[in-house]
Design a protein around this motif. Structure first.
Motif, PDB file in Angstrom:
ATOM      1  N   PRO A 206      -1.194  -9.653  -3.187  1.00  0.00           N
ATOM      2  CA  PRO A 206      -0.665 -10.196  -1.925  1.00  0.00           C
ATOM      3  C   PRO A 206       0.536  -9.409  -1.388  1.00  0.00           C
ATOM      4  O   PRO A 206       0.647  -9.197  -0.183  1.00  0.00           O
ATOM      5  CB  PRO A 206      -0.258 -11.627  -2.275  1.00  0.00           C
ATOM      6  N   MET A 207       1.402  -8.937  -2.280  1.00  0.00           N
ATOM      7  CA  MET A 207       2.552  -8.145  -1.834  1.00  0.00           C
ATOM      8  C   MET A 207       2.106  -6.794  -1.281  1.00  0.00           C
ATOM      9  O   MET A 207       2.679  -6.283  -0.319  1.00  0.00           O
ATOM     10  CB  MET A 207       3.545  -7.924  -2.981  1.00  0.00           C
ATOM     11  N   LEU A 208       1.083  -6.222  -1.883  1.00  0.00           N
ATOM     12  CA  LEU A 208       0.551  -4.962  -1.370  1.00  0.00           C
ATOM     13  C   LEU A 208      -0.065  -5.145   0.016  1.00  0.00           C
ATOM     14  O   LEU A 208       0.125  -4.314   0.907  1.00  0.00           O
ATOM     15  CB  LEU A 208      -0.489  -4.415  -2.346  1.00  0.00           C
ATOM     16  N   ALA A 209      -0.761  -6.259   0.211  1.00  0.00           N
ATOM     17  CA  ALA A 209      -1.323  -6.558   1.532  1.00  0.00           C
ATOM     18  C   ALA A 209      -0.218  -6.796   2.556  1.00  0.00           C
ATOM     19  O   ALA A 209      -0.330  -6.358   3.714  1.00  0.00           O
ATOM     20  CB  ALA A 209      -2.238  -7.772   1.448  1.00  0.00           C
ATOM     21  N   LEU A 210       0.852  -7.443   2.135  1.00  0.00           N
ATOM     22  CA  LEU A 210       1.969  -7.668   3.050  1.00  0.00           C
ATOM     23  C   LEU A 210       2.701  -6.373   3.392  1.00  0.00           C
ATOM     24  O   LEU A 210       3.259  -6.246   4.484  1.00  0.00           O
ATOM     25  CB  LEU A 210       2.947  -8.692   2.460  1.00  0.00           C
ATOM     26  N   LEU A 211       2.701  -5.415   2.462  1.00  0.00           N
ATOM     27  CA  LEU A 211       3.301  -4.117   2.769  1.00  0.00           C
ATOM     28  C   LEU A 211       2.579  -3.416   3.909  1.00  0.00           C
ATOM     29  O   LEU A 211       3.157  -2.590   4.615  1.00  0.00           O
ATOM     30  CB  LEU A 211       3.268  -3.216   1.530  1.00  0.00           C
ATOM     31  N   ILE A 212       1.304  -3.729   4.076  1.00  0.00           N
ATOM     32  CA  ILE A 212       0.534  -3.146   5.175  1.00  0.00           C
ATOM     33  C   ILE A 212       0.621  -4.018   6.421  1.00  0.00           C
ATOM     34  O   ILE A 212       0.743  -3.512   7.534  1.00  0.00           O
ATOM     35  CB  ILE A 212      -0.930  -2.963   4.743  1.00  0.00           C
ATOM     36  N   ALA A 213       0.590  -5.322   6.252  1.00  0.00           N
ATOM     37  CA  ALA A 213       0.535  -6.245   7.388  1.00  0.00           C
ATOM     38  C   ALA A 213       1.872  -6.366   8.131  1.00  0.00           C
ATOM     39  O   ALA A 213       1.882  -6.455   9.364  1.00  0.00           O
ATOM     40  CB  ALA A 213       0.081  -7.623   6.922  1.00  0.00           C
ATOM     41  N   ILE A 214       2.972  -6.376   7.416  1.00  0.00           N
ATOM     42  CA  ILE A 214       4.273  -6.597   8.063  1.00  0.00           C
ATOM     43  C   ILE A 214       4.627  -5.486   9.056  1.00  0.00           C
ATOM     44  O   ILE A 214       5.056  -5.786  10.176  1.00  0.00           O
ATOM     45  CB  ILE A 214       5.380  -6.821   7.014  1.00  0.00           C
ATOM     46  N   PRO A 215       4.462  -4.204   8.706  1.00  0.00           N
ATOM     47  CA  PRO A 215       4.761  -3.188   9.727  1.00  0.00           C
ATOM     48  C   PRO A 215       3.857  -3.283  10.954  1.00  0.00           C
ATOM     49  O   PRO A 215       4.316  -3.074  12.079  1.00  0.00           O
ATOM     50  CB  PRO A 215       4.538  -1.860   8.996  1.00  0.00           C
ATOM     51  N   VAL A 216       2.602  -3.635  10.735  1.00  0.00           N
ATOM     52  CA  VAL A 216       1.687  -3.772  11.870  1.00  0.00           C
ATOM     53  C   VAL A 216       2.153  -4.907  12.780  1.00  0.00           C
ATOM     54  O   VAL A 216       2.229  -4.748  13.999  1.00  0.00           O
ATOM     55  CB  VAL A 216       0.235  -4.002  11.384  1.00  0.00           C
ATOM     56  N   LEU A 217       2.481  -6.046  12.189  1.00  0.00           N
ATOM     57  CA  LEU A 217       2.943  -7.188  12.984  1.00  0.00           C
ATOM     58  C   LEU A 217       4.265  -6.887  13.688  1.00  0.00           C
ATOM     59  O   LEU A 217       4.469  -7.275  14.841  1.00  0.00           O
ATOM     60  CB  LEU A 217       3.079  -8.425  12.100  1.00  0.00           C
ATOM     61  N   SER A 218       5.157  -6.202  13.010  1.00  0.00           N
ATOM     62  CA  SER A 218       6.446  -5.859  13.619  1.00  0.00           C
ATOM     63  C   SER A 218       6.273  -4.893  14.788  1.00  0.00           C
ATOM     64  O   SER A 218       6.921  -5.042  15.833  1.00  0.00           O
ATOM     65  CB  SER A 218       7.376  -5.250  12.577  1.00  0.00           C
ATOM     66  N   ILE A 219       5.396  -3.910  14.618  1.00  0.00           N
ATOM     67  CA  ILE A 219       5.160  -2.955  15.706  1.00  0.00           C
ATOM     68  C   ILE A 219       4.486  -3.637  16.890  1.00  0.00           C
ATOM     69  O   ILE A 219       4.826  -3.360  18.043  1.00  0.00           O
ATOM     70  CB  ILE A 219       4.348  -1.752  15.179  1.00  0.00           C
ATOM     71  N   VAL A 220       3.568  -4.560  16.615  1.00  0.00           N
ATOM     72  CA  VAL A 220       2.941  -5.314  17.704  1.00  0.00           C
ATOM     73  C   VAL A 220       3.984  -6.117  18.454  1.00  0.00           C
ATOM     74  O   VAL A 220       3.980  -6.160  19.689  1.00  0.00           O
ATOM     75  CB  VAL A 220       1.808  -6.216  17.163  1.00  0.00           C
ATOM     76  N   GLN A 221       4.900  -6.745  17.734  1.00  0.00           N
ATOM     77  CA  GLN A 221       5.964  -7.494  18.403  1.00  0.00           C
ATOM     78  C   GLN A 221       6.856  -6.586  19.230  1.00  0.00           C
ATOM     79  O   GLN A 221       7.269  -6.947  20.329  1.00  0.00           O
ATOM     80  CB  GLN A 221       6.809  -8.243  17.379  1.00  0.00           C
ATOM     81  N   LEU A 222       7.166  -5.415  18.697  1.00  0.00           N
ATOM     82  CA  LEU A 222       8.021  -4.497  19.448  1.00  0.00           C
ATOM     83  C   LEU A 222       7.346  -3.997  20.709  1.00  0.00           C
ATOM     84  O   LEU A 222       7.993  -3.861  21.757  1.00  0.00           O
ATOM     85  CB  LEU A 222       8.415  -3.316  18.560  1.00  0.00           C
ATOM     86  N   ILE A 223       6.068  -3.709  20.637  1.00  0.00           N
ATOM     87  CA  ILE A 223       5.349  -3.199  21.805  1.00  0.00           C
ATOM     88  C   ILE A 223       5.102  -4.299  22.833  1.00  0.00           C
ATOM     89  O   ILE A 223       5.317  -4.115  24.025  1.00  0.00           O
ATOM     90  CB  ILE A 223       4.019  -2.549  21.377  1.00  0.00           C
TER      91      ILE A 223
END
Length: 102
Positions: free
Chosen positions: A57-74
């Motif tokens: 789960p932590m490995l999946a979150l390492l991939i998901a969190i940057p994607v979600l953060s970049i989506v929020q920024l854009i």
């Protein structure tokens, strides 16, 4: 009688960036404790089992969190707060810790 629409928790929710930031801190603390503080997580059976359970789960979150953060920024650049930037920073530090100790 009218049927009310139920709201779902999306990235547009006001507290979504805070939740993503909190999860990124949790992921950072997991890798900091597992790789730096506890050099041998298998010394204690309970700690080793907990690390094994949380690893994927932590490995999946390492991939998901940057994607979600970049989506929020854009998507919300006009109202972007510091939380997405801080989330990206914590994940970057976590990746650095993993690369140095892995």
């Amino acid at each position: 009688m009218s049927i009310k629409n139920t709201t779902t928790y999306t990235l547009a929710h006001p507290h979504a960036s805070k939740l993503i930031f909190a999860v990124s801190i949790f992921v950072f603390m997991f890798y900091l404790l597992a790789l730096v503080v506890l050099t041998n997580v298998y010394q204690y059976a309970v700690v080793g089992a907990l690390c094994e359970l949380l690893f994927l789960p932590m490995l999946a979150l390492l991939i998901a969190i940057p994607v979600l953060s970049i989506v929020q920024l854009i998507k919300y650049r006009k109202s972007a707060k510091a939380y997405p930037f801080l989330s990206l920073a914590f994940i970057a530090i976590s990746l650095f810790i993993i690369s140095q100790n892995g």
